[in-house]
Design a protein around this motif. Structure first.
Motif, PDB file in Angstrom:
ATOM      1  N   GLY A 191       4.862   1.416  -4.048  1.00 55.08           N
ATOM      2  CA  GLY A 191       6.148   0.814  -4.400  1.00 55.08           C
ATOM      3  C   GLY A 191       7.082   1.815  -5.056  1.00 55.08           C
ATOM      4  O   GLY A 191       8.278   1.862  -4.751  1.00 55.08           O
ATOM      5  N   LYS A 192       6.539   2.636  -5.945  1.00 57.22           N
ATOM      6  CA  LYS A 192       7.359   3.660  -6.606  1.00 57.22           C
ATOM      7  C   LYS A 192       7.860   4.700  -5.601  1.00 57.22           C
ATOM      8  O   LYS A 192       8.998   5.158  -5.694  1.00 57.22           O
ATOM      9  N   ALA A 193       7.001   5.079  -4.665  1.00 51.78           N
ATOM     10  CA  ALA A 193       7.400   6.072  -3.662  1.00 51.78           C
ATOM     11  C   ALA A 193       8.545   5.542  -2.800  1.00 51.78           C
ATOM     12  O   ALA A 193       9.514   6.263  -2.523  1.00 51.78           O
ATOM     13  N   LEU A 194       8.465   4.284  -2.397  1.00 49.67           N
ATOM     14  CA  LEU A 194       9.557   3.694  -1.620  1.00 49.67           C
ATOM     15  C   LEU A 194      10.832   3.611  -2.445  1.00 49.67           C
ATOM     16  O   LEU A 194      11.924   3.893  -1.950  1.00 49.67           O
ATOM     17  N   TYR A 211       3.178  -2.878   0.632  1.00 48.20           N
ATOM     18  CA  TYR A 211       4.556  -2.440   0.382  1.00 48.20           C
ATOM     19  C   TYR A 211       5.212  -1.890   1.644  1.00 48.20           C
ATOM     20  O   TYR A 211       6.368  -2.158   1.924  1.00 48.20           O
ATOM     21  N   LEU A 212       4.470  -1.102   2.409  1.00 48.43           N
ATOM     22  CA  LEU A 212       5.046  -0.503   3.606  1.00 48.43           C
ATOM     23  C   LEU A 212       5.414  -1.574   4.629  1.00 48.43           C
ATOM     24  O   LEU A 212       6.476  -1.508   5.252  1.00 48.43           O
ATOM     25  N   ASN A 213       4.554  -2.563   4.802  1.00 48.83           N
ATOM     26  CA  ASN A 213       4.854  -3.649   5.735  1.00 48.83           C
ATOM     27  C   ASN A 213       6.039  -4.477   5.257  1.00 48.83           C
ATOM     28  O   ASN A 213       6.896  -4.863   6.050  1.00 48.83           O
ATOM     29  N   LEU A 214       6.098  -4.745   3.968  1.00 50.07           N
ATOM     30  CA  LEU A 214       7.217  -5.495   3.403  1.00 50.07           C
ATOM     31  C   LEU A 214       8.523  -4.732   3.596  1.00 50.07           C
ATOM     32  O   LEU A 214       9.526  -5.295   4.021  1.00 50.07           O
ATOM     33  N   PHE A 215       8.493  -3.438   3.329  1.00 52.64           N
ATOM     34  CA  PHE A 215       9.672  -2.590   3.500  1.00 52.64           C
ATOM     35  C   PHE A 215      10.130  -2.585   4.953  1.00 52.64           C
ATOM     36  O   PHE A 215      11.305  -2.754   5.248  1.00 52.64           O
ATOM     37  N   SER A 216       9.196  -2.434   5.870  1.00 51.85           N
ATOM     38  CA  SER A 216       9.527  -2.422   7.304  1.00 51.85           C
ATOM     39  C   SER A 216      10.111  -3.751   7.746  1.00 51.85           C
ATOM     40  O   SER A 216      11.055  -3.794   8.533  1.00 51.85           O
ATOM     41  N   SER A 217       9.575  -4.852   7.231  1.00 52.47           N
ATOM     42  CA  SER A 217      10.090  -6.180   7.573  1.00 52.47           C
ATOM     43  C   SER A 217      11.532  -6.348   7.108  1.00 52.47           C
ATOM     44  O   SER A 217      12.369  -6.889   7.816  1.00 52.47           O
ATOM     45  N   GLN A 218      11.827  -5.857   5.905  1.00 47.85           N
ATOM     46  CA  GLN A 218      13.183  -5.974   5.371  1.00 47.85           C
ATOM     47  C   GLN A 218      14.161  -5.130   6.182  1.00 47.85           C
ATOM     48  O   GLN A 218      15.277  -5.550   6.444  1.00 47.85           O
TER      49      GLN A 218
END
Length: 105
Positions: free
Chosen positions: A38-41, A89-96
């Motif tokens: 999450g911090k990296a994103l 987090y990566l999947n959530l970010f990609s979905s958004q």
């Protein structure tokens, strides 16, 4: 940012899922893979960067250690669980991002 990805690699390699996880003892009360992803994103890393520079290399190290019999199935599974927590987090970010693209179109 590279330091953050290096920490993420280490947490996945050692199987640290999240901050409340007591294992491994040397990382007790420190951020786990979930928080570090999450911090990296938030700092601007892309999901591809996180995968290519931290998650995939960490699991490669784990696989090599397993092949050399330096670790066993439980440690390998803990690393896989840590990687899965980062992938949330990566999947959530990609979905958004996909949702924003649809709205813009």
């Amino acid at each position: 940012m590279e330091n953050l990805l290096k920490k993420l690699l280490e947490t996945v390699e050692l199987g640290k899922v999240d901050k409340k996880s007591p294992y491994p003892p040397q990382l007790k009360d420190k951020d786990g893979a979930y928080e570090l992803a999450g911090k990296a994103l938030a700092k601007g890393c892309t999901p591809d960067e996180i995968l290519e520079k931290a998650l995939i290399p960490a699991m490669s190290i784990v696989g090599n250690k397993f092949s050399r019999r330096e670790i066993y199935v439980p440690q390998m599974l803990m690393s896989a669980k840590a990687m899965s927590s980062a992938m949330i987090y990566l999947n959530l970010f990609s979905s958004q991002v996909k949702l924003k693209e649809k709205v813009l179109l």
